[in-house]
Design a protein around this motif. Structure first.
Motif, mmCIF file in Angstrom:
data_model
loop_
_atom_site.group_PDB
_atom_site.id
_atom_site.type_symbol
_atom_site.label_atom_id
_atom_site.label_comp_id
_atom_site.label_asym_id
_atom_site.label_seq_id
_atom_site.Cartn_x
_atom_site.Cartn_y
_atom_site.Cartn_z
ATOM 1 N N LEU A 289 0.840 -1.205 0.000
ATOM 2 C CA LEU A 289 0.000 0.000 0.000
ATOM 3 C C LEU A 289 0.870 1.248 0.000
ATOM 4 C CD1 LEU A 289 -2.567 -1.058 2.775
ATOM 5 C CD2 LEU A 289 -2.728 -1.432 0.304
ATOM 6 N N ASN A 290 0.416 2.293 -0.654
ATOM 7 C CA ASN A 290 1.153 3.554 -0.549
ATOM 8 C C ASN A 290 0.608 4.384 0.610
ATOM 9 O OD1 ASN A 290 -1.144 4.867 -1.462
ATOM 10 N ND2 ASN A 290 -0.343 5.306 -3.499
ATOM 11 N N THR A 291 1.109 5.617 0.734
ATOM 12 C CA THR A 291 0.755 6.417 1.912
ATOM 13 C C THR A 291 -0.708 6.848 1.924
ATOM 14 O OG1 THR A 291 1.685 8.293 0.712
ATOM 15 C CG2 THR A 291 3.049 7.315 2.432
ATOM 16 N N ARG A 292 -1.399 6.676 0.810
ATOM 17 C CA ARG A 292 -2.841 6.935 0.806
ATOM 18 C C ARG A 292 -3.640 5.654 0.998
ATOM 19 N NH1 ARG A 292 -4.118 11.277 -3.939
ATOM 20 N NH2 ARG A 292 -6.106 11.396 -2.853
ATOM 21 N N ILE A 296 -0.438 -0.725 -4.554
ATOM 22 C CA ILE A 296 0.412 -0.385 -5.700
ATOM 23 C C ILE A 296 1.322 -1.551 -6.079
ATOM 24 C CG2 ILE A 296 0.402 2.113 -5.368
ATOM 25 C CD1 ILE A 296 3.038 1.817 -3.882
ATOM 26 N N ALA B 81 -1.208 15.363 -2.948
ATOM 27 C CA ALA B 81 -1.745 14.030 -3.257
ATOM 28 C C ALA B 81 -1.031 12.921 -2.485
ATOM 29 C CB ALA B 81 -1.634 13.760 -4.758
ATOM 30 N N GLY B 83 -0.105 10.908 0.760
ATOM 31 C CA GLY B 83 -0.781 10.701 2.040
ATOM 32 C C GLY B 83 0.116 11.111 3.194
ATOM 33 N N PRO B 84 -0.416 11.084 4.406
ATOM 34 C CA PRO B 84 0.416 11.394 5.579
ATOM 35 C C PRO B 84 1.228 10.177 5.988
ATOM 36 C CG PRO B 84 -1.820 10.864 6.259
ATOM 37 C CD PRO B 84 -1.800 10.749 4.755
ATOM 38 N N HIS B 85 2.376 10.389 6.572
ATOM 39 C CA HIS B 85 3.053 9.300 7.290
ATOM 40 C C HIS B 85 3.854 9.877 8.438
ATOM 41 C CE1 HIS B 85 7.145 9.912 5.733
ATOM 42 N NE2 HIS B 85 6.704 9.895 4.504
ATOM 43 N N ASN B 108 4.839 14.047 5.051
ATOM 44 C CA ASN B 108 5.289 13.036 4.088
ATOM 45 C C ASN B 108 6.631 13.481 3.511
ATOM 46 O OD1 ASN B 108 5.661 11.627 1.507
ATOM 47 N ND2 ASN B 108 3.582 10.876 1.818
ATOM 48 N N VAL B 160 3.186 2.875 -9.508
ATOM 49 C CA VAL B 160 2.735 3.993 -8.678
ATOM 50 C C VAL B 160 3.604 4.016 -7.427
ATOM 51 C CG1 VAL B 160 0.825 4.991 -7.391
ATOM 52 C CG2 VAL B 160 0.403 3.844 -9.577
ATOM 53 N N ASP B 161 4.231 5.155 -7.181
ATOM 54 C CA ASP B 161 5.159 5.284 -6.071
ATOM 55 C C ASP B 161 4.404 5.328 -4.731
ATOM 56 O OD1 ASP B 161 7.586 5.535 -4.803
ATOM 57 O OD2 ASP B 161 8.254 7.257 -5.958
ATOM 58 N N GLY B 162 5.157 5.200 -3.651
ATOM 59 C CA GLY B 162 4.553 5.248 -2.324
ATOM 60 C C GLY B 162 3.766 6.522 -2.066
ATOM 61 N N CYS B 163 4.109 7.583 -2.792
ATOM 62 C CA CYS B 163 3.434 8.873 -2.589
ATOM 63 C C CYS B 163 2.425 9.151 -3.695
ATOM 64 C CB CYS B 163 4.458 9.998 -2.505
ATOM 65 S SG CYS B 163 5.318 10.266 -4.069
ATOM 66 N N THR B 164 2.048 8.131 -4.471
ATOM 67 C CA THR B 164 0.971 8.140 -5.481
ATOM 68 C C THR B 164 1.332 8.650 -6.873
ATOM 69 O OG1 THR B 164 -0.060 10.321 -5.202
ATOM 70 C CG2 THR B 164 -0.681 8.622 -3.619
#
Lengths: 309, 309
Positions: A289-292, A296, B81, B83-85, B108, B160-164
């Motif tokens: 899963l990505n940060t959202r 992925i 776009a 997500g938070p981490h 992020n 798709v990267d970890g940050c979308t």
């Protein structure tokens, strides 16, 4: 994967290479605690035995009974030779931070094993101090047990584990054999067989104590209460499968725990030791899963593992 | 390791295999921000450029200027776009927990890159919404740039990267070549060469923004202010060495960042790009400590890396 006679039933990769079992050694390290008579002399319960075999998450369900056990043998957290580390259970760590509490050696995932070692020291009439040293009677008893269970006669090379006690290097195949002896101790004299059955039962009856909330070992044992699963640092997994009479040992060479978790779940599924659903299926094939929270990618075992039965 | 013409100066392992550069792509993703004129139109500072190239630690030194930059382009953290981490900087995370604060997309590690993307969208006269989508003009500009810098003419596969946002797969050797073009843009027309020099200068002048307190990229750049170093998830490291005119790209196949950190430090030392002391030496050869802080082993690069110059 081995049976109790040391016959390899399945091997992938170089299984004749020495590895450090790390925390997967704990069920074996617990054997002399019982075999010496120390566990009975100090009324060690099955919960406490499970904690001696545990890499617990520092949750209250683990730290409270370990603290009580320490008091019963006349010791305290200050006697634990393992250092402190952040509880593996993140909500426990977060709550401690919010209360400005510091972690102590009780929160170390190995504190149950260490309490078992101190109980063994008491049972042997040895000093508790320095129980973590290679030449202390406690560690001498552990090495003797490991040599017996692996069929190795020479002294074992060792390193110092993350929690300061010796961790002995054994061939991966030999670790599987030792686990198989716990799975199927029928060739042993009754008393010694019973020690192995007691350790296995303690682990199987308390999956939540052997690791902790949400952890793979706990989830896999909760899914099938007739197996025991024990992880070790740096990509190690061991499983004890009494219905099949097999012991399993896995080492991921690069030390990645995500690969080791995937592999143990895939092997248990392939062996029919757990159904391909629930926690096991979730470990064997996990979305990345990505940060959202959007999938992925996927983490899964290679085909050779998925069809390894 | 490559020069700007794509000649490999050193290769170990299979460098003709496609990898995801992950965050090591950021210096390249920042190129169209300047080349399009957007950076100048919105008065993007060198600090902000460094943050566009950053995997920052969520420290105030990063989040405060990014929030100000967002306001200047008429956007807010809610437009990000990614997500938070949890902030990578542990004291920042701990202090937030103690104050019952929640992390936001600003924390992020990619929020600077995303702010750069939104600035590019504004500069292109494109809608800011969906700037993370593969077919948005922002990502089209990134792919065009990456193809030019790697010499690849066909469309690039992507995940798709970890940050979308899309992360494009390129051969490891091609990534090194793209980094070399930043190290030595002398073959490019002046305007385009200047864009690369500006990105490199922004990174070299703000090592604390490109990663964060105590992080390897930051430490290595602080030790030698004439190199840029950029990590990527899953075992990627890139380095830009203007004095040598080389770009370096490293991928650890199993994704282990500890191995990647060790390798990049060992390579930089072997190349003479950093002295074998201080942070670089500490990354190239690090003691493994147990929970009591006692050294029980050593992490080091293999001999082939240590003598790779």
């Amino acid at each position: 994967m081995s049976d109790a006679r040391g016959s390899l039933r399945l091997s992938l990769g170089d299984v004749e290479r020495a590895i450090y079992p790390r925390s997967a050694l704990k069920p074996i390290q617990a054997v002399p605690l019982i075999e010496s008579g120390a566990a009975d002399a100090f009324a060690v319960s099955d919960e406490e035995l499970a904690l001696a075999c545990a890499s617990h998450s520092g949750e209250v369900q683990a730290t409270t009974p370990i603290a009580a056990w320490l008091r019963r043998i006349g010791c305290s957290a200050g006697d634990l030779a393992c250092g402190p580390h952040r509880p593996l259970h993140e909500p426990t760590a977060t709550a401690m931070i919010a209360r400005s509490e510091k972690w102590t050696p009780l929160h170390n995932n190995c504190s149950g094993k260490h309490t078992g070692f101190m109980t063994l020291a008491r049972g042997l009439g040895a000093p508790v101090a320095n129980y973590q040293e290679h030449d202390h009677p406690v560690q001498r008893a552990v090495e003797t047990t490991l040599k017996e269970m692996t069929g190795i006669t020479r002294d074992l090379p060792y390193g110092v584990d993350g929690c300061t006690v010796p961790n002995f290097a054994v061939l991966l195949a030999a670790l599987a054999r030792a686990m198989a002896e716990i799975a199927d101790p029928s060739a042993l004299p009754f008393g010694r067989a019973d020690v192995r059955r007691r350790i296995l039962a303690a682990m199987m009856d308390h999956p939540e104590l052997v690791a902790g909330t949400g952890r793979p070992c706990t989830l896999l044992m909760q899914q099938n209460p007739k197996i025991a699963v024990k992880t070790g640092a740096e990509g190690v997994y061991a499983a004890i499968l009494p219905d099949l009479g097999y012991g399993v040992a896995i080492k991921i060479d690069d030390g990645a725990s995500r690969a080791a978790e995937t592999a143990i779940a895939a092997v248990l599924i392939a062996l029919g030791a757990t159904p391909d659903e629930g926690a096991a299926a979730g470990l064997a094939r996990a979305p990345v899963l990505n940060t959202r929270g959007v999938p992925i990618g996927e983490r899964r075992a290679s085909a050779i593992l998925r069809h390894s039965s």
